[in-house]
Design an enzyme around this catalytic site. Sequence first.
Site, mmCIF file in Angstrom:
data_model
loop_
_atom_site.group_PDB
_atom_site.id
_atom_site.type_symbol
_atom_site.label_atom_id
_atom_site.label_comp_id
_atom_site.label_asym_id
_atom_site.label_seq_id
_atom_site.Cartn_x
_atom_site.Cartn_y
_atom_site.Cartn_z
ATOM 1 N N SER A 243 126.095 57.903 -62.046
ATOM 2 C CA SER A 243 125.517 57.081 -60.983
ATOM 3 C C SER A 243 124.356 57.854 -60.386
ATOM 4 O O SER A 243 124.491 59.034 -60.054
ATOM 5 C CB SER A 243 126.564 56.777 -59.919
ATOM 6 O OG SER A 243 126.037 55.917 -58.927
ATOM 7 N N GLU A 244 123.219 57.200 -60.237
ATOM 8 C CA GLU A 244 122.001 57.918 -59.862
ATOM 9 C C GLU A 244 122.042 58.513 -58.461
ATOM 10 O O GLU A 244 121.204 59.346 -58.115
ATOM 11 C CB GLU A 244 120.786 57.001 -60.014
ATOM 12 C CG GLU A 244 120.787 55.819 -59.071
ATOM 13 C CD GLU A 244 119.798 54.739 -59.505
ATOM 14 O OE1 GLU A 244 118.885 54.459 -58.719
ATOM 15 O OE2 GLU A 244 119.947 54.203 -60.612
ATOM 16 N N ASN A 245 123.017 58.104 -57.644
ATOM 17 C CA ASN A 245 123.118 58.692 -56.312
ATOM 18 C C ASN A 245 123.879 60.017 -56.320
ATOM 19 O O ASN A 245 124.040 60.636 -55.273
ATOM 20 C CB ASN A 245 123.760 57.710 -55.322
ATOM 21 C CG ASN A 245 125.152 57.266 -55.743
ATOM 22 O OD1 ASN A 245 125.389 56.996 -56.917
ATOM 23 N ND2 ASN A 245 126.062 57.180 -54.806
#
Length: 219
Positions: free
Chosen positions: A46-48
């Site tokens: 997940s890019e976060n």
Amino acid sequence: MALSREQIAKRVAMELQDGYYVNLGIGIPTLVANYVPDGIEVMLQSENGLLGMGPYPSVDQVDADMINAGKETVTAAKGAAIFSSAESFAMIRGGHVDLTVLGAFEVDQNGNIASWMIPKKLVKGMGGAMDLVAGAKNIICTMTHANKHGESKLLTECSLPLTGVGCINKVITDLALLEIKDGAFHLLERAPGVSVDEIIAKTQGKLIVSGDVPEMTFS
């Protein structure tokens, strides 16, 4: 019948391979985490700032601090790592993601994708999609085949502002699985009960149909 969101996600999950590092975009792609096939290990990113995303939590598993890029609560798989968004994008920009699954407004026959802005609509910005389409080795797009007016979203040329150029490999819609190569959509599978003629009618871009096109299976 057209595929449901969950069925699209299940078909995407069948494209996963053992050992893959996979980024799941917002929307239908996030559902793929629930359908990873038995017998393979993949690391969902997940890019976060989470590597090793698990399926959606049950009520007793919910942790409000454990979220994906779409601000939905998720679980962490065994061996997961949590880090900063900057490190996450270093992974993406460094080409360490094997597969990215994204939603889109439009895709065209040359593999271009428009996924971030509709003119005259308020938007927050492109987000991480620009990095994902530039950095991933393989990109699958999930979308409906046509808009609510019945107009094709698989086009000769995208009309909306582009997110990436020549980057999409496959498209899985509510009607079909298509591969993009040599300047055309190549029909590989059709949704159960959906005819080839319907897919042809709803594909504005160049479409190649070779022989009998099998119906999708989900096993």
